[in-house]
Write an enzyme that holds these catalytic residues in place. Structure first.
Site, PDB file in Angstrom:
ATOM      1  CG  HIS A 225      -0.288   0.417   2.478  1.00 27.87           C
ATOM      2  ND1 HIS A 225       0.433  -0.468   3.211  1.00 27.87           N
ATOM      3  CD2 HIS A 225      -0.212   1.604   3.121  1.00 27.87           C
ATOM      4  CE1 HIS A 225       0.930   0.151   4.277  1.00 27.87           C
ATOM      5  NE2 HIS A 225       0.557   1.410   4.251  1.00 27.87           N
TER       6      HIS A 225
HETATM    7  C1  UD1 Z   1      -2.164   5.637   5.687  1.00 29.33           C
HETATM    8  C2  UD1 Z   1      -0.882   6.126   6.375  1.00 29.33           C
HETATM    9  C3  UD1 Z   1       0.130   4.985   6.390  1.00 29.33           C
HETATM   10  C4  UD1 Z   1      -0.462   3.729   7.008  1.00 29.33           C
HETATM   11  C5  UD1 Z   1      -1.742   3.364   6.258  1.00 29.33           C
HETATM   12  C6  UD1 Z   1      -2.396   2.136   6.833  1.00 29.33           C
HETATM   13  C7  UD1 Z   1      -0.451   8.526   5.999  1.00 29.33           C
HETATM   14  C8  UD1 Z   1       0.392   9.513   5.307  1.00 29.33           C
HETATM   15  N1  UD1 Z   1      -0.276   7.221   5.643  1.00 29.33           N
HETATM   16  O1  UD1 Z   1      -1.858   5.369   4.332  1.00 29.33           O
HETATM   17  O2  UD1 Z   1       1.254   5.376   7.150  1.00 29.33           O
HETATM   18  O3  UD1 Z   1       0.474   2.668   6.892  1.00 29.33           O
HETATM   19  O4  UD1 Z   1      -2.646   4.476   6.341  1.00 29.33           O
HETATM   20  O5  UD1 Z   1      -3.453   1.700   6.012  1.00 29.33           O
HETATM   21  O6  UD1 Z   1      -1.266   8.893   6.823  1.00 29.33           O
HETATM   22  N2  UD1 Z   1      -8.945   4.945   0.734  1.00 29.33           N
HETATM   23  C9  UD1 Z   1     -10.212   4.425   0.562  1.00 29.33           C
HETATM   24  N3  UD1 Z   1     -10.930   4.107   1.679  1.00 29.33           N
HETATM   25  C10 UD1 Z   1     -10.449   4.278   2.931  1.00 29.33           C
HETATM   26  C11 UD1 Z   1      -9.159   4.821   3.090  1.00 29.33           C
HETATM   27  C12 UD1 Z   1      -8.420   5.130   1.982  1.00 29.33           C
HETATM   28  O7  UD1 Z   1     -10.708   4.237  -0.534  1.00 29.33           O
HETATM   29  O8  UD1 Z   1     -11.147   3.946   3.903  1.00 29.33           O
HETATM   30  C13 UD1 Z   1      -8.158   5.271  -0.476  1.00 29.33           C
HETATM   31  C14 UD1 Z   1      -8.362   6.675  -0.970  1.00 29.33           C
HETATM   32  O9  UD1 Z   1      -8.303   6.649  -2.347  1.00 29.33           O
HETATM   33  C15 UD1 Z   1      -7.188   7.437  -0.453  1.00 29.33           C
HETATM   34  C16 UD1 Z   1      -6.098   6.349  -0.452  1.00 29.33           C
HETATM   35  O10 UD1 Z   1      -6.779   5.129  -0.168  1.00 29.33           O
HETATM   36  O11 UD1 Z   1      -6.877   8.514  -1.220  1.00 29.33           O
HETATM   37  C17 UD1 Z   1      -5.029   6.556   0.551  1.00 29.33           C
HETATM   38  O12 UD1 Z   1      -5.528   6.723   1.847  1.00 29.33           O
HETATM   39  P1  UD1 Z   1      -4.719   7.612   2.933  1.00 29.33           P
HETATM   40  O13 UD1 Z   1      -5.429   7.541   4.221  1.00 29.33           O
HETATM   41  O14 UD1 Z   1      -4.376   8.927   2.409  1.00 29.33           O
HETATM   42  O15 UD1 Z   1      -3.343   6.861   3.104  1.00 29.33           O
HETATM   43  P2  UD1 Z   1      -3.008   5.319   3.220  1.00 29.33           P
HETATM   44  O16 UD1 Z   1      -2.383   4.905   1.955  1.00 29.33           O
HETATM   45  O17 UD1 Z   1      -4.133   4.488   3.712  1.00 29.33           O
END
Ligand code: UD1
Length: 386
Positions: A225
């Site tokens: 991820h």
């Molecule tokens: C975040 C943390 C990372 C952690 C990870 C665990 C930061 C910078 N990164 O990364 O350190 O290891 O969480 O999972 O905070 N999305 C969905 N549904 C959700 C959540 C996310 O569709 O419930 C998608 C969205 O398109 C979003 C992308 O995933 O833009 C990334 O989500 P984001 O929370 O920004 O960061 P993670 O990659 O999950």
């Protein structure tokens, strides 16, 4: 004493379970004046049911008292929304301290908001460094550490990083009382508390092994991820080519797919590779797993392949070796113990590491505390605030 616990991303929800258990235990054994009231604020960074709500249900964590519902966005947008919401909560109601976990944007927002209005910050999982400033998490953890009152570090490496950076170590009440400075406390790892606490329950409640028709020790578990991997066609292609080739040897490969990776896969992989992967009977791409399912998969896999920090550690807790799909790790103890190999997103290094870990005897020394880190952390927070 009122504490605000701030969570937002999947791993923080899990870590917070250990702290909430410690608070509940504390309140049973202390009289009313010494009780701790924990208010839980969820930023809404993770919002899908299988990235958030499932963990509250499964781990018995109290539902968040406040949800900011910030959702996805660029780092700036997402963090700014969180800061605004957290600031409002902290100004409308009095809290003696804020408890933050790890290194996500939710951690960063909590640290910025609380420090500006002089609410002491207790950082759980402080001191970890990848020394890679291209990672958003590295920036988040450095800022949070520098704004925290007590830096609870899980490992000896974390402790050394903080001592070299000039922070003062103590776990003494006298020291806390002298000044309200910034202190390092080696606490052990709350994730180890959780894995130990939930291991038996997970085996009883999870049916993932039978649902996927898996045999213990006969499959690989992979999670991907990190932006460095998901946003790069080269990296994602190398990782999936390696997984495909392992599946082609007859070994099952289970991939609980993070929503970020799920969205980017069709963009980053060639149609041909995507077709090979989706038609391979040994590759199981499944939605993000619940904590109990994940624990079972980590425990029974022959090898874990991951770019997640938490999954590296949980694999270690359950004596499963890990191919680390990153150029570096904050959990250097795992690599030094020989239980993990850094392979980055390099096809050849992944395959070589996989073969090496499959074929050599591996030891898993106790490196992450005594499974009671959260109780110790709560005791120190109360000492600091009294
Ligand atoms: C975040 C943390 C990372 C952690 C990870 C665990 C930061 C910078 N990164 O990364 O350190 O290891 O969480 O999972 O905070 N999305 C969905 N549904 C959700 C959540 C996310 O569709 O419930 C998608 C969205 O398109 C979003 C992308 O995933 O833009 C990334 O989500 P984001 O929370 O920004 O960061 P993670 O990659 O999950």
């Amino acid at each position: 004493m009122r504490l605000l616990t701030i969570i937002g991303a999947r791993p923080q929800i899990i870590k917070a379970a250990a702290f909430s258990r410690a608070v509940a235990k504390w309140n049973v054994t202390h009289n009313i004046e010494s009780q701790v009231q924990e208010v839980i604020l969820h930023t809404g960074q993770h919002y899908d049911d299988n990235m958030s709500a499932v963990f509250f249900r499964e781990l018995g964590i109290p539902e968040p008292d406040i949800n900011l519902h910030v959702g996805s966005g660029s780092h700036g947008t997402q963090t700014a929304r969180m800061i605004e919401g957290i600031e409002q909560v902290l100004t409308e109601s009095h809290f003696e301290g804020v408890v933050l976990y790890g290194d996500t944007n939710s951690t960063l927002a909590g640290a910025v908001a609380a420090s500006k209005i002089h609410v002491p910050i207790f950082h759980i999982e402080a001191g970890l460094r990848s020394w890679n400033m291209a990672m958003p998490e590295e920036i988040n953890r450095i800022v949070c550490d520098s704004l925290s009152s007590v830096l609870f570090t899980p490992t000896e490496t974390g402790r050394q990083n903080l001592l070299h950076a000039g922070y003062v170590e103590t776990d003494s009440k006298v020291h806390f009382h002298n000044t309200k400075g910034q202190y390092v406390v080696l606490s052990g790892d709350v994730m180890y508390d959780n894995s130990s606490f939930f291991a038996t329950m997970a085996e009883q409640k999870s049916d993932i092994m039978s649902r996927l028709n898996l045999e213990s020790g006969q499959f690989v578990l992979a999670t991907i991820h990190r932006p460095a991997n998901t946003d790069s066609a080269d990296n994602l292609t190398s990782i999936f080519r390696a997984l495909l080739d392992i599946a082609n040897t007859g070994r099952k490969v289970v991939i609980p797919l993070h929503p970020r990776t799920h969205k980017l896969l069709p963009d980053k992989l060639s149609a041909e590779l995507l077709q090979y992967i989706s038609s391979n009977p040994n590759i199981y791409i499944i939605p993000p797993a619940s904590f109990f399912d994940m624990i079972c998969l980590e425990k029974h896999a022959s090898i874990v392949m991951t770019d997640s920090g938490g999954v590296q550690k949980e694999a270690f807790f359950f004596a499963t070796p890990t191919v680390i799909l990153r150029p570096e790790t904050e959990w250097v103890e795992i690599v030094n113990a020989g239980a993990g190999i850094l392979a980055d997103a390099d096809y050849n290094r992944i395959i070589t590491a996989y073969q090496e870990l499959m074929n050599k005897p591996i030891h898993f020394p106790p490196l992450f505390g005594d499974a009671h880190a959260a109780d110790f952390i709560l005791e120190k927070i109360v000492e600091y605030l009294n």
